[in-house]
Design an enzyme around this catalytic site. Structure first.
Site, short mmCIF file in Angstrom:
data_model
loop_
_atom_site.label_atom_id
_atom_site.label_comp_id
_atom_site.label_asym_id
_atom_site.label_seq_id
_atom_site.Cartn_x
_atom_site.Cartn_y
_atom_site.Cartn_z
N LYS A 178 0.40 -1.10 0.12
CA LYS A 178 -0.34 0.25 -0.21
C LYS A 178 0.66 1.42 0.09
CE LYS A 178 -0.42 -0.05 4.57
NZ LYS A 178 -0.87 -1.51 5.77
N TYR A 181 15.18 31.40 5.56
CA TYR A 181 14.10 31.94 6.01
C TYR A 181 13.56 32.15 7.62
CZ TYR A 181 11.31 31.21 2.47
OH TYR A 181 10.89 31.40 0.57
N MET A 193 11.09 25.27 1.04
CA MET A 193 9.86 24.03 0.02
C MET A 193 11.57 23.18 -0.67
SD MET A 193 6.84 25.02 -2.26
CE MET A 193 6.08 26.08 -0.64
C1 LIG Z 1 -0.25 -1.71 6.63
C2 LIG Z 1 -0.95 -2.95 7.32
C3 LIG Z 1 -0.15 -4.47 7.31
C4 LIG Z 1 0.94 -4.25 7.63
O1 LIG Z 1 1.37 -3.93 8.62
P1 LIG Z 1 3.23 -3.70 8.52
O2 LIG Z 1 3.51 -3.23 10.11
O3 LIG Z 1 4.66 -2.95 7.80
O4 LIG Z 1 4.16 -4.69 8.51
C5 LIG Z 1 -0.99 -5.55 7.70
N1 LIG Z 1 -2.25 -5.55 8.16
C6 LIG Z 1 -3.11 -4.40 8.04
C7 LIG Z 1 -3.81 -4.30 8.50
C8 LIG Z 1 -2.59 -3.53 7.79
O5 LIG Z 1 -3.69 -2.25 7.26
#
Ligand SMILES: *Cc1c(COP(=O)(O)O)cnc(C)c1O
Length: 369
Positions: A40, A263, A310
């Site tokens: 993700k 800045y 930035m």
């Molecule tokens: C993001 C997530 C993971 C992975 O988590 P890590 O700590 O990066 O291994 C596993 N299960 C769910 C439901 C998640 O949202």
């Protein structure tokens, strides 16, 4: 946004390290346990397509947070199963069926909405989410869960899996973890329809509670070579960080005592000193609270002086260096190293956030080993 390719700032992603980490984990978990690679958020900032391609023959499935992330993988011809960990809009059910994307079912309310529009769920694969104590999404009541299972099955959905997520697997204190584990196990035992795949382990659970691993592990942070606990718990085996962040000096000058930098003119030279300018700033994810932290030049820690802008930071140099001298923001330089966890500690956050926040402006370059 297009990545800024003509600027020396880049993240160098070691795909070999990610593969090494997955193999290391494989050696330390029971045989036959399925490996779900959590990719993700653009693979935690590492670049999802490159990461998924390098892992597709080493893992059993991918996990993402939403349907757009899943479709991105399918568009790149990734064929492995994909599980969406979050709640999907019910309108995405036809897309999920068409592209063989597994949805999470986390409440009876969601199921009611889904069935109101799509009474026939034939072709849809789902995993059931149990809230065993994380408090975000998932069934919390056994009889509600069992009713929903019956409805899902009657609608023709394939109930492939059931999972939960731990809130404290990266902590020393194990009480809450044990409670969640107990709660999840007792739910699973009492499910009237028992799915084939029961899974609960994120990275931290896989590392530090390996005796509790069920039929699959969901590997995120650890796969990228990061310690999910930061520096709280020691890693039980070696993993290699996969992301290096580097740039170059694009401007070097000697300033007089009393000269101000950045800045707000927050920095004033006490004596003659060399200041280097590096083309990275908060728009790249190098946030303003990095003022006072250091970067590495020629193996030496050089403090970030003045405000983070930035697009630029200014650093104190021990001597003059030519333009084009490498600057390491995350990674090794000579005998010195700055980790994503070091950066996180400066910011009062976790290494996850540091890598995820690197913006699209930073190109990701890949090396295979
Ligand atoms: C993001 C997530 C993971 C992975 O988590 P890590 O700590 O990066 O291994 C596993 N299960 C769910 C439901 C998640 O949202």
């Amino acid at each position: 946004m297009k990545a800024s390719l003509h600027r020396p700032t880049r993240a160098i992603i070691d795909l070999g390290a990610i593969c090494f980490n997955v193999e290391q984990i494989s050696r330390h978990i029971p045989k036959g346990v399925k490996k779900f690679a959590v990719v993700k958020a653009n693979a935690y900032g590492h670049g999802v397509i490159a990461v998924a391609k390098s892992l597709q023959d080493k893992v059993d499935a991918f996990c993402v947070s939403n349907i757009d992330e899943a479709l991105e993988l399918r568009e790149a011809a990734i064929e492995l199963p994909i599980l969406i960990l979050g709640v999907s809009a019910v309108e995405s059910i036809p897309l999920a069926i068409e592209h063989r994307i597994t949805l999470t079912v986390a409440s009876k309310e969601w199921l009611a909405l889904a069935l109101a529009t799509y009474p026939d769920l034939t072709g849809l694969t789902v995993h059931i989410k149990i809230d065993s104590g994380m408090g975000r999404i998932g069934f919390r009541d056994l009889s509600v869960l069992n009713e929903s299972l019956t409805k899902l099955q009657a609608a023709g959905a394939d109930i492939e899996g059931v999972f939960t997520h731990f809130a404290t697997a990266d902590e020393k204190e194990v009480d809450h973890f044990e409670q969640q584990l107990h709660q999840f196990r007792s739910f699973v035992e009492k499910m009237e329809i028992r799915p084939r795949l029961v899974h609960a382990s994120n990275s931290a659970t896989t590392l530090w509670h390996s005796d509790t691993i069920m039929q699959a592990v969901r590997l995120g942070d650890v796969m990228y070579g990061l310690n999910p606990s930061g520096s709280v718990l020691e890693l039980p085996y070696e993993i290699k960080p996969a992301l290096r962040l580097e740039s170059e000096l694009v401007h070097v000058k000697e300033i007089e005592p009393g000269s101000k930098v950045g800045y707000g003119a927050t920095y004033e030279a006490k004596e003659k000193e060399f200041i280097g300018t590096v083309p990275i700033g908060y728009a790249d994810g190098w946030t303003r609270d990095m003022q006072g932290f250091s970067v590495l030049v020629d193996g030496q820690f050089c403090p970030i002086v003045g405000r983070v802008s930035m697009d630029q930071i200014t650093i104190h140099l021990p001597k003059s260096y030519p333009l084009g001298t490498p600057v390491v923001l995350i990674g090794r330089s000579g005998a010195s190293e700055i980790s994503a966890t070091d950066v996180a500690e400066q910011r009062g956050t976790i290494n996850y956030e540091v890598v995820c926040l690197l913006s699209d402006r930073v190109p990701r370059d890949y090396k295979a080993d």
